[in-house]
Motif scaffolding. Structure first.
Motif, PDB file in Angstrom:
ATOM      1  N   TYR A   5      12.171  25.560  77.142  1.00 57.64           N
ATOM      2  CA  TYR A   5      12.991  25.547  75.923  1.00 57.64           C
ATOM      3  C   TYR A   5      14.398  25.050  76.250  1.00 57.64           C
ATOM      4  O   TYR A   5      14.939  24.192  75.541  1.00 57.64           O
ATOM      5  CB  TYR A   5      13.036  26.951  75.302  1.00 57.64           C
ATOM      6  CG  TYR A   5      13.798  27.011  74.006  1.00 57.64           C
ATOM      7  CD1 TYR A   5      13.266  26.477  72.841  1.00 57.64           C
ATOM      8  CD2 TYR A   5      15.057  27.591  73.947  1.00 57.64           C
ATOM      9  CE1 TYR A   5      13.966  26.519  71.648  1.00 57.64           C
ATOM     10  CE2 TYR A   5      15.763  27.636  72.758  1.00 57.64           C
ATOM     11  CZ  TYR A   5      15.212  27.102  71.617  1.00 57.64           C
ATOM     12  OH  TYR A   5      15.907  27.142  70.439  1.00 57.64           O
ATOM     13  N   ASN A  28       4.760  20.674  65.657  1.00 54.90           N
ATOM     14  CA  ASN A  28       3.457  20.941  65.042  1.00 54.90           C
ATOM     15  C   ASN A  28       3.012  19.696  64.282  1.00 54.90           C
ATOM     16  O   ASN A  28       2.965  18.620  64.843  1.00 54.90           O
ATOM     17  CB  ASN A  28       3.499  22.202  64.182  1.00 54.90           C
ATOM     18  CG  ASN A  28       3.871  23.428  65.012  1.00 54.90           C
ATOM     19  OD1 ASN A  28       3.459  23.562  66.156  1.00 54.90           O
ATOM     20  ND2 ASN A  28       4.667  24.305  64.443  1.00 54.90           N
ATOM     21  N   ARG A  92      14.001  29.166  65.455  1.00 55.70           N
ATOM     22  CA  ARG A  92      12.893  29.410  64.525  1.00 55.70           C
ATOM     23  C   ARG A  92      11.894  28.245  64.525  1.00 55.70           C
ATOM     24  O   ARG A  92      10.689  28.449  64.428  1.00 55.70           O
ATOM     25  CB  ARG A  92      13.426  29.650  63.121  1.00 55.70           C
ATOM     26  CG  ARG A  92      12.369  30.240  62.190  1.00 55.70           C
ATOM     27  CD  ARG A  92      12.928  30.503  60.857  1.00 55.70           C
ATOM     28  NE  ARG A  92      13.117  29.198  60.210  1.00 55.70           N
ATOM     29  CZ  ARG A  92      13.521  29.046  58.985  1.00 55.70           C
ATOM     30  NH1 ARG A  92      13.846  30.071  58.258  1.00 55.70           N
ATOM     31  NH2 ARG A  92      13.651  27.847  58.457  1.00 55.70           N
ATOM     32  N   ASP A  93      12.410  27.018  64.637  1.00 57.54           N
ATOM     33  CA  ASP A  93      11.522  25.850  64.634  1.00 57.54           C
ATOM     34  C   ASP A  93      10.682  25.759  65.907  1.00 57.54           C
ATOM     35  O   ASP A  93       9.544  25.318  65.867  1.00 57.54           O
ATOM     36  CB  ASP A  93      12.332  24.554  64.503  1.00 57.54           C
ATOM     37  CG  ASP A  93      12.993  24.421  63.149  1.00 57.54           C
ATOM     38  OD1 ASP A  93      12.268  24.470  62.140  1.00 57.54           O
ATOM     39  OD2 ASP A  93      14.228  24.277  63.117  1.00 57.54           O
ATOM     40  N   GLU A  95      10.228  28.348  68.400  1.00 59.74           N
ATOM     41  CA  GLU A  95       9.751  29.560  69.065  1.00 59.74           C
ATOM     42  C   GLU A  95       8.230  29.653  69.150  1.00 59.74           C
ATOM     43  O   GLU A  95       7.703  30.296  70.048  1.00 59.74           O
ATOM     44  CB  GLU A  95      10.330  30.813  68.411  1.00 59.74           C
ATOM     45  CG  GLU A  95       9.829  31.100  67.017  1.00 59.74           C
ATOM     46  CD  GLU A  95      10.562  32.259  66.370  1.00 59.74           C
ATOM     47  OE1 GLU A  95      11.342  32.939  67.059  1.00 59.74           O
ATOM     48  OE2 GLU A  95      10.354  32.482  65.173  1.00 59.74           O
ATOM     49  N   SER A  96       7.524  28.990  68.248  1.00 57.75           N
ATOM     50  CA  SER A  96       6.064  29.073  68.269  1.00 57.75           C
ATOM     51  C   SER A  96       5.421  28.011  69.164  1.00 57.75           C
ATOM     52  O   SER A  96       4.212  28.018  69.351  1.00 57.75           O
ATOM     53  CB  SER A  96       5.512  28.937  66.849  1.00 57.75           C
ATOM     54  OG  SER A  96       5.787  27.641  66.355  1.00 57.75           O
ATOM     55  N   LEU A  97       6.218  27.115  69.719  1.00 58.09           N
ATOM     56  CA  LEU A  97       5.666  26.049  70.558  1.00 58.09           C
ATOM     57  C   LEU A  97       5.320  26.566  71.946  1.00 58.09           C
ATOM     58  O   LEU A  97       6.065  27.354  72.530  1.00 58.09           O
ATOM     59  CB  LEU A  97       6.660  24.893  70.693  1.00 58.09           C
ATOM     60  CG  LEU A  97       7.053  24.138  69.433  1.00 58.09           C
ATOM     61  CD1 LEU A  97       8.033  23.031  69.781  1.00 58.09           C
ATOM     62  CD2 LEU A  97       5.839  23.568  68.742  1.00 58.09           C
ATOM     63  N   SER A  98       4.217  26.084  72.466  1.00 58.95           N
ATOM     64  CA  SER A  98       3.851  26.415  73.839  1.00 58.95           C
ATOM     65  C   SER A  98       4.708  25.574  74.786  1.00 58.95           C
ATOM     66  O   SER A  98       5.350  24.602  74.368  1.00 58.95           O
ATOM     67  CB  SER A  98       2.370  26.115  74.081  1.00 58.95           C
ATOM     68  OG  SER A  98       2.150  24.709  74.052  1.00 58.95           O
TER      69      SER A  98
END
Length: 129
Positions: A5, A28, A92-93, A95-98
Motif C-alpha cells: 500500500y 476492481n 477506502r478505495d 483497503e479491499s485490494l489484495s
C-alpha cells in the motif's frame, strides 16, 4: 498499512506530481480518474462537456453524477498532494485490494507514465526538426 500500500501510494504520488494529464487508477472493475492542479489551472477532460478550473491547489477526482436519465462527470478537489493525505484519502478505495492487486495498480501507473514520457519525447523531437 502494508508495504504494498505504501509503495502504491508513493507511485501514485509521483505520477500525479509529474504530469499535467489525467492519471487513471484501475480499482476492481472501475477506474478512478485523478489529476493534480495548481490554483486557476484548468482540468480539460475529454469525457466532460465543460472545462473545470482549480480554485485551490490539490489532487482532483472525477465523479459521476446521475440526474434522472442523464449521466455526466464532474471534478472535485479530493486531497493535497502530500503522501500522508493521499494515504488517508484513498484508504477506502484501496483497503479491499489484495497485495497482488496493488502491484497491478502500480504497474498500470508506471506504464501510463512511460507512455506519457514517450509521447513528450516524440513531441520534443518533432519540434526540434
Amino acid at each position: 498499512m502494508s508495504n504494498h500500500y505504501e509503495s502504491m501510494i508513493s507511485v501514485l504520488h509521483k505520477s500525479l506530481e509529474s504530469t499535467n494529464g489525467l492519471v487513471k487508477v484501475p480499482v476492481n472493475d472501475e477506474e478512478i480518474v485523478l489529476c493534480y492542479r495548481n490554483t486557476h489551472d484548468e482540468i480539460d477532460d475529454p469525457e466532460c462537456d465543460e472545462i473545470f478550473q482549480a480554485l485551490s491547489p490539490g489532487v482532483f477526482r472525477r465523479f459521476t453524477v446521475h440526474t434522472g436519465d442523464q449521466t455526466r462527470f464532474t471534478w472535485m478537489r479530493f486531497s493535497n498532494l502530500d503522501q500522508h493525505e493521499l494515504r488517508s484519502a484513498f484508504k477506502r478505495d484501496f483497503e479491499s485490494l489484495s497485495d497482488q492487486e496493488m502491484e497491478g495498480v502500480k504497474v498500470s501507473l508506471v506504464f501510463q507514465k512511460m507512455k506519457r514520457d514517450d509521447a513528450e519525447e516524440r513531441n520534443e523531437r518533432r519540434m526540434s526538426m
